[in-house]
Design a protein around this motif. Structure first.
Motif, PDB file in Angstrom:
ATOM      1  N   GLY A 135      -7.367 -13.270   1.302  1.00 51.98           N
ATOM      2  CA  GLY A 135      -6.881 -14.585   2.258  1.00 51.98           C
ATOM      3  C   GLY A 135      -8.403 -14.844   2.817  1.00 51.98           C
ATOM      4  N   LEU A 136      -8.650 -15.847   2.993  1.00 54.83           N
ATOM      5  CA  LEU A 136      -9.829 -16.270   3.889  1.00 54.83           C
ATOM      6  C   LEU A 136      -9.946 -15.568   5.161  1.00 54.83           C
ATOM      7  CD1 LEU A 136     -10.432 -19.760   2.558  1.00 54.83           C
ATOM      8  CD2 LEU A 136     -11.469 -17.872   1.605  1.00 54.83           C
TER       9      LEU A 136
ATOM     10  N   GLU B 195     -13.353 -17.235 -10.454  1.00 55.33           N
ATOM     11  CA  GLU B 195     -14.127 -16.247 -10.508  1.00 55.33           C
ATOM     12  C   GLU B 195     -15.519 -16.850 -10.474  1.00 55.33           C
ATOM     13  OE1 GLU B 195     -13.792 -13.795 -14.146  1.00 55.33           O
ATOM     14  OE2 GLU B 195     -11.680 -13.268 -13.742  1.00 55.33           O
ATOM     15  N   GLU B 196     -15.718 -17.706  -9.373  1.00 57.62           N
ATOM     16  CA  GLU B 196     -16.842 -18.205  -8.997  1.00 57.62           C
ATOM     17  C   GLU B 196     -17.049 -17.914  -7.380  1.00 57.62           C
ATOM     18  OE1 GLU B 196     -19.063 -19.887 -10.846  1.00 57.62           O
ATOM     19  OE2 GLU B 196     -17.614 -19.788 -12.556  1.00 57.62           O
ATOM     20  N   VAL B 197     -18.168 -18.224  -6.893  1.00 54.56           N
ATOM     21  CA  VAL B 197     -18.486 -17.728  -5.510  1.00 54.56           C
ATOM     22  C   VAL B 197     -17.319 -18.223  -4.567  1.00 54.56           C
ATOM     23  CG1 VAL B 197     -19.905 -18.383  -3.649  1.00 54.56           C
ATOM     24  CG2 VAL B 197     -20.952 -17.919  -5.956  1.00 54.56           C
ATOM     25  N   VAL B 198     -16.953 -17.383  -3.664  1.00 54.01           N
ATOM     26  CA  VAL B 198     -16.378 -17.605  -2.370  1.00 54.01           C
ATOM     27  C   VAL B 198     -17.226 -17.261  -1.361  1.00 54.01           C
ATOM     28  CG1 VAL B 198     -14.299 -17.032  -1.222  1.00 54.01           C
ATOM     29  CG2 VAL B 198     -14.116 -17.148  -3.730  1.00 54.01           C
ATOM     30  N   LEU B 199     -17.357 -18.303  -0.544  1.00 61.34           N
ATOM     31  CA  LEU B 199     -17.992 -17.961   0.851  1.00 61.34           C
ATOM     32  C   LEU B 199     -17.335 -18.609   1.926  1.00 61.34           C
ATOM     33  CD1 LEU B 199     -21.043 -17.492   2.115  1.00 61.34           C
ATOM     34  CD2 LEU B 199     -21.598 -19.826   1.545  1.00 61.34           C
ATOM     35  N   VAL B 200     -17.397 -17.681   2.798  1.00 67.96           N
ATOM     36  CA  VAL B 200     -17.051 -18.016   4.120  1.00 67.96           C
ATOM     37  C   VAL B 200     -18.087 -17.765   5.168  1.00 67.96           C
ATOM     38  CG1 VAL B 200     -15.355 -17.508   6.096  1.00 67.96           C
ATOM     39  CG2 VAL B 200     -14.584 -17.143   3.920  1.00 67.96           C
TER      40      VAL B 200
ATOM     41  N   PRO C  34     -11.506  -1.429   8.203  1.00 69.38           N
ATOM     42  CA  PRO C  34     -11.299  -2.821   7.738  1.00 69.38           C
ATOM     43  C   PRO C  34     -10.941  -2.950   6.132  1.00 69.38           C
ATOM     44  CG  PRO C  34     -13.708  -1.786   7.693  1.00 69.38           C
ATOM     45  CD  PRO C  34     -12.542  -1.031   8.475  1.00 69.38           C
ATOM     46  N   ARG C  35     -10.811  -1.874   5.324  1.00 61.27           N
ATOM     47  CA  ARG C  35     -10.131  -1.944   4.234  1.00 61.27           C
ATOM     48  C   ARG C  35      -8.749  -2.378   4.040  1.00 61.27           C
ATOM     49  NH1 ARG C  35     -11.686   3.779   2.160  1.00 61.27           N
ATOM     50  NH2 ARG C  35     -10.378   4.390   4.153  1.00 61.27           N
ATOM     51  N   MET C  36      -8.030  -2.123   5.445  1.00 61.93           N
ATOM     52  CA  MET C  36      -6.612  -2.729   5.323  1.00 61.93           C
ATOM     53  C   MET C  36      -6.310  -4.096   5.263  1.00 61.93           C
ATOM     54  SD  MET C  36      -5.629  -2.115   9.668  1.00 61.93           S
ATOM     55  CE  MET C  36      -6.512  -3.183  10.776  1.00 61.93           C
ATOM     56  N   TYR C  37      -7.559  -4.864   5.683  1.00 64.67           N
ATOM     57  CA  TYR C  37      -7.203  -6.434   5.195  1.00 64.67           C
ATOM     58  C   TYR C  37      -7.507  -6.993   4.087  1.00 64.67           C
ATOM     59  CZ  TYR C  37      -7.755  -6.387  10.451  1.00 64.67           C
ATOM     60  OH  TYR C  37      -7.665  -5.972  11.744  1.00 64.67           O
ATOM     61  N   PHE C  38      -7.585  -5.976   3.094  1.00 67.20           N
ATOM     62  CA  PHE C  38      -7.939  -6.300   1.606  1.00 67.20           C
ATOM     63  C   PHE C  38      -7.035  -5.706   0.758  1.00 67.20           C
ATOM     64  CE2 PHE C  38     -12.321  -6.666   3.627  1.00 67.20           C
ATOM     65  CZ  PHE C  38     -12.174  -7.731   3.735  1.00 67.20           C
ATOM     66  N   GLU C  39      -5.756  -5.250   1.646  1.00 69.94           N
ATOM     67  CA  GLU C  39      -4.817  -4.409   0.881  1.00 69.94           C
ATOM     68  C   GLU C  39      -3.637  -5.484   0.138  1.00 69.94           C
ATOM     69  OE1 GLU C  39      -2.861  -2.030   3.575  1.00 69.94           O
ATOM     70  OE2 GLU C  39      -4.349  -0.393   3.486  1.00 69.94           O
ATOM     71  N   THR C  40      -3.654  -6.678   0.849  1.00 70.33           N
ATOM     72  CA  THR C  40      -2.981  -7.724   0.146  1.00 70.33           C
ATOM     73  C   THR C  40      -3.822  -8.741  -0.595  1.00 70.33           C
ATOM     74  OG1 THR C  40      -1.345  -7.637   1.893  1.00 70.33           O
ATOM     75  CG2 THR C  40      -1.299  -9.603   0.741  1.00 70.33           C
ATOM     76  N   VAL C  41      -3.561  -8.980  -1.725  1.00 70.46           N
ATOM     77  CA  VAL C  41      -4.442  -9.685  -2.439  1.00 70.46           C
ATOM     78  C   VAL C  41      -3.552 -10.919  -3.437  1.00 70.46           C
ATOM     79  CG1 VAL C  41      -6.354  -8.140  -2.840  1.00 70.46           C
ATOM     80  CG2 VAL C  41      -4.530  -8.421  -4.485  1.00 70.46           C
TER      81      VAL C  41
END
Length: 187
Positions: A102-103, A64-69, A51-58
């Motif tokens: 990305g969300l 710098e506030e909450v992001v909630l999905v 699952p780390r692969m989904y966070f390679e592209t940022v």
């Protein structure tokens, strides 16, 4: 999918049908081993995903506030009984230095982690740890609510019961106010 031994699954399903006293040659069951093998290849397609692969592209945003999905639907297979459990995941993080994902990547991380014989607790911690490692946010809070068919259709037989697991990382580990904020947003 190419790593899945479909023939072996078909043989095993045939043996299970025989073991429970069914006739695998009966009209309604003729294609069942093939259908089950195809289904297993699909529901376990996350076996080798990290699952780390989904966070390679940022992306870099001044946020710098909450992001909630919230209410990310998922299904998985209980590794103890190989029956489904399903529910929703809620994922919150607070970006550090404006680094955001990305969300859809949050949902993809849940989905790929769930698509293997699994425990709900492991999905929760795996997603939280992957996000902490790759995004280096101020904090991550993952909440998963699920119904387990191993409790619904067998054993205790309690349909509708939900299991809730959480993983708090970073600022969420010790900040009750931040955790409460997410819990109120999830409800």
């Amino acid at each position: 999918m190419e790593d899945v031994n479909v023939g072996k699954i078909e043989q095993a399903v045939t043996m299970i049908l025989e073991a429970i006293g069914e006739d695998p040659e009966r009209e309604g069951l003729l294609e069942t081993p093939k259908r089950v093998a195809k289904m297993y290849a699909e529901v376990f397609e996350g076996m080798k995903d990290d699952p780390r692969m989904y966070f390679e592209t940022v992306f870099h945003e001044q946020h710098e506030e909450v992001v909630l999905v919230k209410d990310i639907p998922f299904y998985s297979m209980c590794e103890h009984h190989l029956v489904p459990f399903f529910g929703v995941a809620h994922i919150s993080y607070i970006p550090r230095d404006g680094v955001v994902a990305g969300l859809s990547k949050l949902a993809r991380a849940v989905e790929s982690t769930a698509k293997r014989p699994q425990l709900q607790e492991r999905i929760t911690t795996t997603v939280a740890d992957a996000m902490m490692e790759m995004l280096k946010p101020l904090g991550v809070y993952v909440i998963i609510e699920a119904e387990h068919m191993c409790m619904t259709m067998r054993g205790i037989k309690k349909p509708g019961s939900k299991t809730i697991t959480t993983a708090a990382r970073g600022i969420y580990e010790h900040d009750d106010v931040k955790r409460s904020e997410i819990l109120s947003l999830v409800k």
